[in-house]
Design a protein around this motif. Structure first.
Motif, PDB file in Angstrom:
ATOM      1  N   GLU A 148       0.808  -1.216   0.000  1.00  0.00           N
ATOM      2  CA  GLU A 148       0.000   0.000   0.000  1.00  0.00           C
ATOM      3  C   GLU A 148       0.843   1.269   0.000  1.00  0.00           C
ATOM      4  O   GLU A 148       0.607   2.186  -0.803  1.00  0.00           O
ATOM      5  N   GLU A 149       1.828   1.363   0.863  1.00  0.00           N
ATOM      6  CA  GLU A 149       2.613   2.591   0.980  1.00  0.00           C
ATOM      7  C   GLU A 149       3.320   2.923  -0.324  1.00  0.00           C
ATOM      8  O   GLU A 149       3.300   4.068  -0.786  1.00  0.00           O
ATOM      9  N   VAL A 150       3.931   1.931  -0.947  1.00  0.00           N
ATOM     10  CA  VAL A 150       4.665   2.154  -2.192  1.00  0.00           C
ATOM     11  C   VAL A 150       3.724   2.481  -3.343  1.00  0.00           C
ATOM     12  O   VAL A 150       3.959   3.424  -4.108  1.00  0.00           O
ATOM     13  N   LEU A 151       2.641   1.725  -3.467  1.00  0.00           N
ATOM     14  CA  LEU A 151       1.706   1.943  -4.574  1.00  0.00           C
ATOM     15  C   LEU A 151       1.045   3.305  -4.488  1.00  0.00           C
ATOM     16  O   LEU A 151       0.908   4.009  -5.495  1.00  0.00           O
ATOM     17  N   LEU A 152       0.629   3.704  -3.292  1.00  0.00           N
ATOM     18  CA  LEU A 152       0.001   5.013  -3.133  1.00  0.00           C
ATOM     19  C   LEU A 152       0.992   6.126  -3.460  1.00  0.00           C
ATOM     20  O   LEU A 152       0.632   7.122  -4.103  1.00  0.00           O
ATOM     21  N   LYS A 153       2.215   5.967  -3.035  1.00  0.00           N
ATOM     22  CA  LYS A 153       3.229   6.981  -3.317  1.00  0.00           C
ATOM     23  C   LYS A 153       3.427   7.155  -4.817  1.00  0.00           C
ATOM     24  O   LYS A 153       3.484   8.281  -5.327  1.00  0.00           O
ATOM     25  N   GLU A 154       3.496   6.038  -5.533  1.00  0.00           N
ATOM     26  CA  GLU A 154       3.732   6.117  -6.974  1.00  0.00           C
ATOM     27  C   GLU A 154       2.507   6.653  -7.712  1.00  0.00           C
ATOM     28  O   GLU A 154       2.640   7.449  -8.658  1.00  0.00           O
ATOM     29  N   LEU A 155       1.318   6.232  -7.309  1.00  0.00           N
ATOM     30  CA  LEU A 155       0.103   6.708  -7.963  1.00  0.00           C
ATOM     31  C   LEU A 155      -0.129   8.194  -7.712  1.00  0.00           C
ATOM     32  O   LEU A 155      -0.433   8.962  -8.635  1.00  0.00           O
ATOM     33  N   TRP A 156       0.021   8.632  -6.465  1.00  0.00           N
ATOM     34  CA  TRP A 156      -0.196  10.053  -6.167  1.00  0.00           C
ATOM     35  C   TRP A 156       0.876  10.932  -6.805  1.00  0.00           C
ATOM     36  O   TRP A 156       0.590  12.051  -7.235  1.00  0.00           O
ATOM     37  N   LYS A 157       2.090  10.432  -6.907  1.00  0.00           N
ATOM     38  CA  LYS A 157       3.140  11.196  -7.575  1.00  0.00           C
ATOM     39  C   LYS A 157       2.766  11.449  -9.024  1.00  0.00           C
ATOM     40  O   LYS A 157       2.972  12.544  -9.560  1.00  0.00           O
ATOM     41  N   THR A 158       2.203  10.430  -9.672  1.00  0.00           N
ATOM     42  CA  THR A 158       1.779  10.583 -11.066  1.00  0.00           C
ATOM     43  C   THR A 158       0.592  11.530 -11.181  1.00  0.00           C
ATOM     44  O   THR A 158       0.582  12.435 -12.018  1.00  0.00           O
ATOM     45  N   LEU A 159      -0.420  11.333 -10.343  1.00  0.00           N
ATOM     46  CA  LEU A 159      -1.618  12.172 -10.404  1.00  0.00           C
ATOM     47  C   LEU A 159      -1.298  13.642 -10.112  1.00  0.00           C
ATOM     48  O   LEU A 159      -1.805  14.549 -10.778  1.00  0.00           O
ATOM     49  N   GLU A 160      -0.461  13.883  -9.127  1.00  0.00           N
ATOM     50  CA  GLU A 160      -0.154  15.257  -8.752  1.00  0.00           C
ATOM     51  C   GLU A 160       0.866  15.903  -9.681  1.00  0.00           C
ATOM     52  O   GLU A 160       1.032  17.124  -9.671  1.00  0.00           O
ATOM     53  N   GLY A 161       1.537  15.096 -10.490  1.00  0.00           N
ATOM     54  CA  GLY A 161       2.499  15.639 -11.440  1.00  0.00           C
ATOM     55  C   GLY A 161       1.901  15.971 -12.787  1.00  0.00           C
ATOM     56  O   GLY A 161       2.604  16.462 -13.675  1.00  0.00           O
ATOM     57  N   ARG A 162       0.616  15.723 -12.947  1.00  0.00           N
ATOM     58  CA  ARG A 162      -0.059  16.003 -14.211  1.00  0.00           C
ATOM     59  C   ARG A 162      -0.977  17.214 -14.065  1.00  0.00           C
ATOM     60  O   ARG A 162      -1.608  17.411 -13.037  1.00  0.00           O
ATOM     61  N   VAL A 163      -1.011  18.008 -15.109  1.00  0.00           N
ATOM     62  CA  VAL A 163      -1.839  19.208 -15.086  1.00  0.00           C
ATOM     63  C   VAL A 163      -3.313  18.813 -15.174  1.00  0.00           C
ATOM     64  O   VAL A 163      -3.721  18.076 -16.070  1.00  0.00           O
ATOM     65  N   ARG A 164      -4.119  19.317 -14.244  1.00  0.00           N
ATOM     66  CA  ARG A 164      -5.552  19.056 -14.273  1.00  0.00           C
ATOM     67  C   ARG A 164      -6.270  20.143 -15.057  1.00  0.00           C
ATOM     68  O   ARG A 164      -5.906  21.323 -14.985  1.00  0.00           O
ATOM     69  N   ASN A 165      -7.299  19.731 -15.791  1.00  0.00           N
ATOM     70  CA  ASN A 165      -8.071  20.742 -16.517  1.00  0.00           C
ATOM     71  C   ASN A 165      -9.085  21.386 -15.566  1.00  0.00           C
ATOM     72  O   ASN A 165      -9.296  20.926 -14.446  1.00  0.00           O
ATOM     73  N   PRO A 166      -9.719  22.473 -15.974  1.00  0.00           N
ATOM     74  CA  PRO A 166     -10.640  23.181 -15.078  1.00  0.00           C
ATOM     75  C   PRO A 166     -11.768  22.313 -14.527  1.00  0.00           C
ATOM     76  O   PRO A 166     -12.165  22.469 -13.363  1.00  0.00           O
ATOM     77  N   LEU A 167     -12.296  21.379 -15.335  1.00  0.00           N
ATOM     78  CA  LEU A 167     -13.387  20.533 -14.866  1.00  0.00           C
ATOM     79  C   LEU A 167     -12.931  19.632 -13.724  1.00  0.00           C
ATOM     80  O   LEU A 167     -13.647  19.468 -12.729  1.00  0.00           O
ATOM     81  N   GLU A 168     -11.756  19.051 -13.852  1.00  0.00           N
ATOM     82  CA  GLU A 168     -11.238  18.201 -12.781  1.00  0.00           C
ATOM     83  C   GLU A 168     -11.120  18.966 -11.465  1.00  0.00           C
ATOM     84  O   GLU A 168     -11.500  18.458 -10.402  1.00  0.00           O
ATOM     85  N   MET A 169     -10.590  20.176 -11.527  1.00  0.00           N
ATOM     86  CA  MET A 169     -10.444  20.985 -10.318  1.00  0.00           C
ATOM     87  C   MET A 169     -11.806  21.374  -9.750  1.00  0.00           C
ATOM     88  O   MET A 169     -12.003  21.397  -8.528  1.00  0.00           O
ATOM     89  N   GLU A 170     -12.763  21.620 -10.630  1.00  0.00           N
ATOM     90  CA  GLU A 170     -14.109  21.968 -10.196  1.00  0.00           C
ATOM     91  C   GLU A 170     -14.776  20.812  -9.454  1.00  0.00           C
ATOM     92  O   GLU A 170     -15.558  21.014  -8.516  1.00  0.00           O
ATOM     93  N   LEU A 171     -14.469  19.573  -9.850  1.00  0.00           N
ATOM     94  CA  LEU A 171     -15.118  18.397  -9.286  1.00  0.00           C
ATOM     95  C   LEU A 171     -14.435  17.863  -8.038  1.00  0.00           C
ATOM     96  O   LEU A 171     -14.935  16.915  -7.412  1.00  0.00           O
ATOM     97  N   GLU A 172     -13.312  18.440  -7.667  1.00  0.00           N
ATOM     98  CA  GLU A 172     -12.604  17.954  -6.479  1.00  0.00           C
ATOM     99  C   GLU A 172     -13.497  18.091  -5.242  1.00  0.00           C
ATOM    100  O   GLU A 172     -14.122  19.125  -5.012  1.00  0.00           O
ATOM    101  N   GLY A 173     -13.556  17.012  -4.458  1.00  0.00           N
ATOM    102  CA  GLY A 173     -14.335  17.036  -3.222  1.00  0.00           C
ATOM    103  C   GLY A 173     -15.807  16.743  -3.386  1.00  0.00           C
ATOM    104  O   GLY A 173     -16.574  16.877  -2.430  1.00  0.00           O
ATOM    105  N   ALA A 174     -16.223  16.319  -4.577  1.00  0.00           N
ATOM    106  CA  ALA A 174     -17.632  15.993  -4.801  1.00  0.00           C
ATOM    107  C   ALA A 174     -17.960  14.601  -4.261  1.00  0.00           C
ATOM    108  O   ALA A 174     -17.068  13.789  -3.987  1.00  0.00           O
TER     109      ALA A 174
END
Length: 314
Positions: A148-174
């Protein structure tokens, strides 16, 4: 990284002709299935194996299974990705594809460890220099839990390293509900995998006054299956691609998954941020052996699965 597209790879895949490797894990299926195979490969790496994930580009496959996980995740210190473009020559395809039914060499040498008939098998061989090719679904929560620790680190690193479009940011926390229908609405899939019905979705609790949205591969079908559930908005493939969809699930306030491995991994990520995650149980309608609790990751809440009947297609 401004302007980077989600379809681009953070670490471009190398096209090559297959050569001897120590442990080769074949990637196949959609993004969610490939993430389980990726998790299994990490378990091999932790046991001392040299692991390469291989994606064979074959003709006549479904669109959502035509992309390698390597276009989303970069290579890491544990494993690397390789995409193999099979030649047009029929003989070449047979010889270079270890899974081809006419490839007598891989069968004779016993190279292929095929667990595709049992998606929940995830037994691991001990350290060895002998070449092996692993092919299967490996869909059981024990593998992601162990790493879990390794997989989450690698997945979040990828997700947070990619530019999100406006819709993705708008939907955060839904509050996010995932509805999967499109590729499963066939008689064979409905009998085996199962398509969740309106009775399943009607039992979804309302946890907050957060914006409630549907993410789906079939907007028209999803609209029919949730007639009694209040929804603020619905988004399909024309709004968010598969990587963006995973990112929105991961950042949800709460997530109600379909019996989809993609939304399962969205739940795996969302839970790491404190979200409440619900999954259907049983996850699949009919599998042999019975999946039992193979997807019931600790901390996930179980909702009684209700499935559509083939007669509902009419």
């Amino acid at each position: 990284m401004d302007g980077q597209q989600f379809s681009e790879s953070p670490n471009p895949i190398v096209l090559y002709k297959p050569k001897n490797q120590i442990q080769q894990v074949i990637l196949h299926g959609g993004l969610g299935n490939q993430l389980f195979q990726w998790s299994y490969g990490h378990q091999l790496a932790f046991k001392g194996h040299d692991v390469r994930f291989s994606f064979y580009k074959r003709p006549n496959i479904l669109n959502h299974t035509s992309t390698s996980l390597g276009e989303f995740l970069p290579n890491c210190s544990h494993c690397s990705f390789t995409e193999i473009e099979l030649p047009k020559s029929r003989i070449g395809r047979v010889l270079l594809d270890p899974l081809h039914k006419r490839n007598v060499f891989s069968k004779a040498w016993g190279e292929v460890l095929d667990t595709s008939s049992n998606p929940f098998t995830h037994s691991l061989p001990g350290p060895s220099r002998k070449k092996r090719i692993h092919f299967g679904y490996f869909q059981a929560f024990e593998s992601p839990m162990a790493a879990e620790e390794v997989l989450l680190k690698e997945l979040w690193k990828t997700l947070e390293g990619r530019v999100r479009n406006p819709l993705e940011m708008e939907l955060e926390g839904a509050e996010v509900i995932h509805v999967r229908q499109g590729d499963t609405l066939t008689k064979s899939n409905m009998k085996k995998v199962g398509v969740l019905s309106s009775e399943y979705y009607s039992q979804i609790p309302r946890l907050s006054l957060k914006r409630r949205i549907i993410l789906t591969d079939d907007v028209k079908g999803a609209s029919k299956v949730l007639p009694q559930v209040h929804i603020d908005d619905i988004y399909g493939p024309s709004d968010l691609n598969v990587y963006q969809t995973l990112g929105v699930m991961a950042r949800a306030h709460s997530l109600y998954t379909a019996n989809s491995t993609l939304s399962w991994w969205g739940g795996f990520l969302a839970r790491s941020r404190g979200a409440q995650v619900y999954i259907p149980h049983p996850f699949f309608r009919e599998y042999s052996p019975d999946p039992e609790l193979s997807f019931a990751y600790p901390g996930f809440q179980l909702l009684n699965a209700r499935f559509m009947e083939v007669s509902d297609l009419k």
